[in-house]
Design an enzyme around this catalytic site. Structure first.
Site, PDB file in Angstrom:
ATOM      1  N   HIS A 104      67.749  23.140  44.575  1.00 39.23           N
ATOM      2  CA  HIS A 104      68.492  22.563  45.694  1.00 39.23           C
ATOM      3  C   HIS A 104      67.674  21.529  46.468  1.00 39.23           C
ATOM      4  O   HIS A 104      68.238  20.750  47.235  1.00 39.23           O
ATOM      5  CB  HIS A 104      69.011  23.665  46.630  1.00 39.23           C
ATOM      6  CG  HIS A 104      67.968  24.306  47.490  1.00 39.23           C
ATOM      7  ND1 HIS A 104      67.393  25.522  47.196  1.00 39.23           N
ATOM      8  CD2 HIS A 104      67.401  23.915  48.664  1.00 39.23           C
ATOM      9  CE1 HIS A 104      66.531  25.860  48.138  1.00 39.23           C
ATOM     10  NE2 HIS A 104      66.520  24.891  49.042  1.00 39.23           N
ATOM     11  N   ASP A 134      67.803  28.631  40.763  1.00 43.53           N
ATOM     12  CA  ASP A 134      67.332  27.690  41.791  1.00 43.53           C
ATOM     13  C   ASP A 134      65.916  27.202  41.501  1.00 43.53           C
ATOM     14  O   ASP A 134      65.063  27.143  42.383  1.00 43.53           O
ATOM     15  CB  ASP A 134      67.405  28.321  43.183  1.00 43.53           C
ATOM     16  CG  ASP A 134      67.435  27.264  44.291  1.00 43.53           C
ATOM     17  OD1 ASP A 134      67.638  26.072  43.970  1.00 43.53           O
ATOM     18  OD2 ASP A 134      67.229  27.624  45.462  1.00 43.53           O
ATOM     19  N   SER A 212      61.333  25.539  51.340  1.00 45.37           N
ATOM     20  CA  SER A 212      61.895  25.783  50.014  1.00 45.37           C
ATOM     21  C   SER A 212      61.084  25.084  48.931  1.00 45.37           C
ATOM     22  O   SER A 212      60.777  23.900  49.041  1.00 45.37           O
ATOM     23  CB  SER A 212      63.339  25.277  49.960  1.00 45.37           C
ATOM     24  OG  SER A 212      64.169  26.029  50.806  1.00 45.37           O
TER      25      SER A 212
END
Length: 256
Positions: A104, A134, A212
């Site tokens: 993402h 992911d 992230s």
């Protein structure tokens, strides 16, 4: 006459003794010490604190800043421009310039820029993705001074209560360290494409937007996971419930 001389001698002797005593007493007075220019505070460290410092020094150079640029058309001029759409983190996986991050973080990017610790920017290309977990891998033309890949741990051997350290770029603040513990193992989260990701690590180490893709490390500085998501009902940031994709999942997916 003898008595007067004796009295005079006695008087002189007394005066001499008084003078000698006065000089001796005066010489015994020491000057006051100079005022201290600064308060000296003793340095107090703990083994845990030293461990945090050492791991950050070793691992932060291998943690990178990733910018996701996307094309946008100006509504007035109709000119197409490339603007930063988002940012995140990643970490050096190999000396050939492969960098692991979250899918993402780089999704829908028209171009990707990787910024190293020395603030040099490198264009990156996506060479592999696993949206269901992911995970994404990007590659840069590896410079000679590319930081070393981080050592890998074994996420199957983790225990609840084990210390963890997260490094990333929350809100664009590059290379930030937070610490915590493994709060739970075997969690399930939903990936950006709606697939359930199993075996996820839960931690209370603060993880915020921008973290992230950054590494989650154990107390030996080994990667045990990749920071990927937080539970935040109001979208205000970390509330102490963060999730990381286990490093063993990354190992399994990367060869594919």
């Amino acid at each position: 006459m003898i008595r007067c001389i004796g009295l005079a001698l006695a008087a002189l002797t007394t005066l001499a003794l008084l003078a000698a005593g006065g000089c001796k007493e005066k010489a015994a007075v020491a000057p006051p010490p100079p005022p201290s220019s600064a308060l000296v505070v003793p340095r107090i460290t703990s083994t845990d604190e030293d461990n945090n410092i050492e791991i950050f020094k070793q691992a932060s150079p291998s943690t990178v800043f990733i910018t996701n640029n996307q094309l946008r058309q100006d509504l007035l001029t109709l000119n197409v421009m490339e603007i930063p759409q988002g940012s995140g983190s990643g970490f050096v996986w190999s000396e050939q310039g492969y960098i692991v991050t979250n899918h993402h973080v780089v999704e829908a990017a028209s171009s990707i820029v990787v910024t190293l610790e020395n603030q040099k920017n490198y264009e990156a290309k996506v060479v592999g993705v696993a949206p269901g977990n992911d995970i994404a891998v990007v590659k840069i033309d590896a410079p000679a001074d590319l930081p070393k890949p981080l050592p890998l741990g074994d996420s199957n051997r983790l225990q609840v209560g084990q210390k963890v350290l997260a490094i990333g770029n929350p809100f664009g603040l590059d290379r930030t360290l937070t610490t915590g513990v493994v709060s739970a193992l075997g969690r399930e989260i939903e990936s950006p494409i709606g697939r359930r990701v199993r075996g996820v690590i839960q931690t209370d180490a603060p993880i915020n937007p921008g973290n992230s893709g950054g590494p989650l490390l154990d107390s030996h500085g080994r990667v045990i996971g990749m920071n990927t998501a937080i539970l935040s009902p109001s979208d205000t940031g970390s509330i102490g419930i963060g999730f990381a994709v286990p490093v063993n999942t990354i190992r399994r997916v990367l060869p594919q």
